[in-house]
Scaffold this motif. Structure first.
Motif, short mmCIF file in Angstrom:
data_model
loop_
_atom_site.label_atom_id
_atom_site.label_comp_id
_atom_site.label_asym_id
_atom_site.label_seq_id
_atom_site.Cartn_x
_atom_site.Cartn_y
_atom_site.Cartn_z
N VAL A 41 0.83 -1.19 0.00
CA VAL A 41 0.00 0.00 0.00
C VAL A 41 0.87 1.25 0.00
N THR A 42 1.99 1.22 0.70
CA THR A 42 2.85 2.39 0.76
C THR A 42 3.95 2.37 -0.29
N MET A 43 4.08 1.32 -1.05
CA MET A 43 5.14 1.18 -2.05
C MET A 43 6.50 1.46 -1.42
N SER A 44 6.95 0.62 -0.56
CA SER A 44 8.22 0.78 0.14
C SER A 44 9.36 0.91 -0.86
N ALA A 45 10.27 1.85 -0.57
CA ALA A 45 11.38 2.13 -1.49
C ALA A 45 12.69 2.20 -0.73
N ASP A 46 13.75 1.76 -1.38
CA ASP A 46 15.11 1.88 -0.87
C ASP A 46 15.90 2.72 -1.87
N ILE A 47 16.56 3.76 -1.38
CA ILE A 47 17.37 4.62 -2.24
C ILE A 47 18.80 4.55 -1.74
N LYS A 48 19.72 4.23 -2.67
CA LYS A 48 21.14 4.16 -2.33
C LYS A 48 21.91 5.17 -3.16
N ASP A 49 22.84 5.86 -2.50
CA ASP A 49 23.76 6.76 -3.19
C ASP A 49 25.01 5.96 -3.49
N GLY A 51 27.63 6.93 -5.35
CA GLY A 51 28.69 7.78 -5.87
C GLY A 51 28.29 8.53 -7.12
N ASP A 52 28.37 7.86 -8.26
CA ASP A 52 28.04 8.51 -9.53
C ASP A 52 26.58 8.34 -9.93
N LYS A 53 25.83 7.56 -9.14
CA LYS A 53 24.41 7.34 -9.47
C LYS A 53 23.63 7.02 -8.20
N TYR A 54 22.32 7.11 -8.33
CA TYR A 54 21.40 6.66 -7.29
C TYR A 54 20.77 5.37 -7.76
N SER A 55 20.52 4.47 -6.84
CA SER A 55 19.81 3.23 -7.15
C SER A 55 18.52 3.23 -6.34
N LEU A 56 17.41 3.07 -7.01
CA LEU A 56 16.09 3.08 -6.38
C LEU A 56 15.45 1.71 -6.57
N ALA A 57 15.03 1.09 -5.48
CA ALA A 57 14.33 -0.19 -5.54
C ALA A 57 12.97 -0.02 -4.87
N VAL A 58 11.90 -0.30 -5.60
CA VAL A 58 10.54 -0.14 -5.10
C VAL A 58 9.87 -1.50 -5.08
N ASP A 59 9.35 -1.90 -3.91
CA ASP A 59 8.64 -3.18 -3.79
C ASP A 59 7.25 -3.05 -4.38
N MET A 60 6.97 -3.87 -5.41
CA MET A 60 5.67 -3.84 -6.08
C MET A 60 5.24 -5.26 -6.44
N PRO A 61 5.07 -6.13 -5.45
CA PRO A 61 4.73 -7.52 -5.76
C PRO A 61 3.33 -7.66 -6.36
N GLY A 62 3.20 -8.58 -7.28
CA GLY A 62 1.90 -8.90 -7.85
C GLY A 62 1.48 -8.06 -9.04
N PHE A 63 2.28 -7.11 -9.45
CA PHE A 63 1.93 -6.28 -10.59
C PHE A 63 2.53 -6.87 -11.87
#
Length: 149
Positions: A41-49, A51-63
């Motif tokens: 429901v909240t679309m949990s996200a992890d953001i990592k820095d 160095g030269d980029k950001y990495s974003l991982a969003v939990d979206m099971p079942g889509f």
């Protein structure tokens, strides 16, 4: 003298004849969305820095991948998804025993003002949307000395 103390019963196993009715009513009237995982429901996200980029991982099971949309406008990235669910159960005569429909729309926004939006890449695997977002090239910091005339 005796002090006034509230009476408390330490026995937690008191029988309440209405507990079963309350439990039945909660289960009967509950929404299909009450059973969804809160992280969805909240679309949990992890953001990592990194160095030269950001990495974003969003939990979206079942889509399905086709149900997920990523839009960028005015340095704001919006990730949205919709879920439609139809569940039907029929008896051997083809009459409905149960029919349920549900719909859910989910959305989350992120500031991408420090990201080179032309170079973002996205993939969706095992219920996780992963975006690699290279940082904007800010140039080399240079120091100057100005002479006063």
């Amino acid at each position: 003298m005796f002090e006034m103390r509230p009476y408390r019963r330490n026995d937690n196993n008191i029988y309440d004849p209405f507990d079963d009715f309350d439990r039945f009513e909660r289960n009967f009237w509950s929404s299909p969305f009450d059973m969804l995982d809160h992280s969805l429901v909240t679309m949990s996200a992890d953001i990592k820095d990194e160095g030269d980029k950001y990495s974003l991982a969003v939990d979206m099971p079942g889509f399905d991948k086709k149900d997920i949309k990523i839009d960028i406008k005015n340095d704001v990235m919006t990730i949205s998804a919709e879920r439609h669910s139809d569940k039907e159960k029929k008896d051997e005569k083809g009459k409905f025993i149960r029919s349920e429909r549900s719909y859910g729309s989910y959305s989350r926004q992120f500031d991408v003002s420090e990201v080179d939006t032309d170079k973002i890449s996205a993939k969706y695997e095992n219920g996780v949307l992963t975006l690699d977002m290279p940082k904007k090239d800010t140039g080399i910091d240079s120091a100057k000395h100005l002479e006063i005339e």
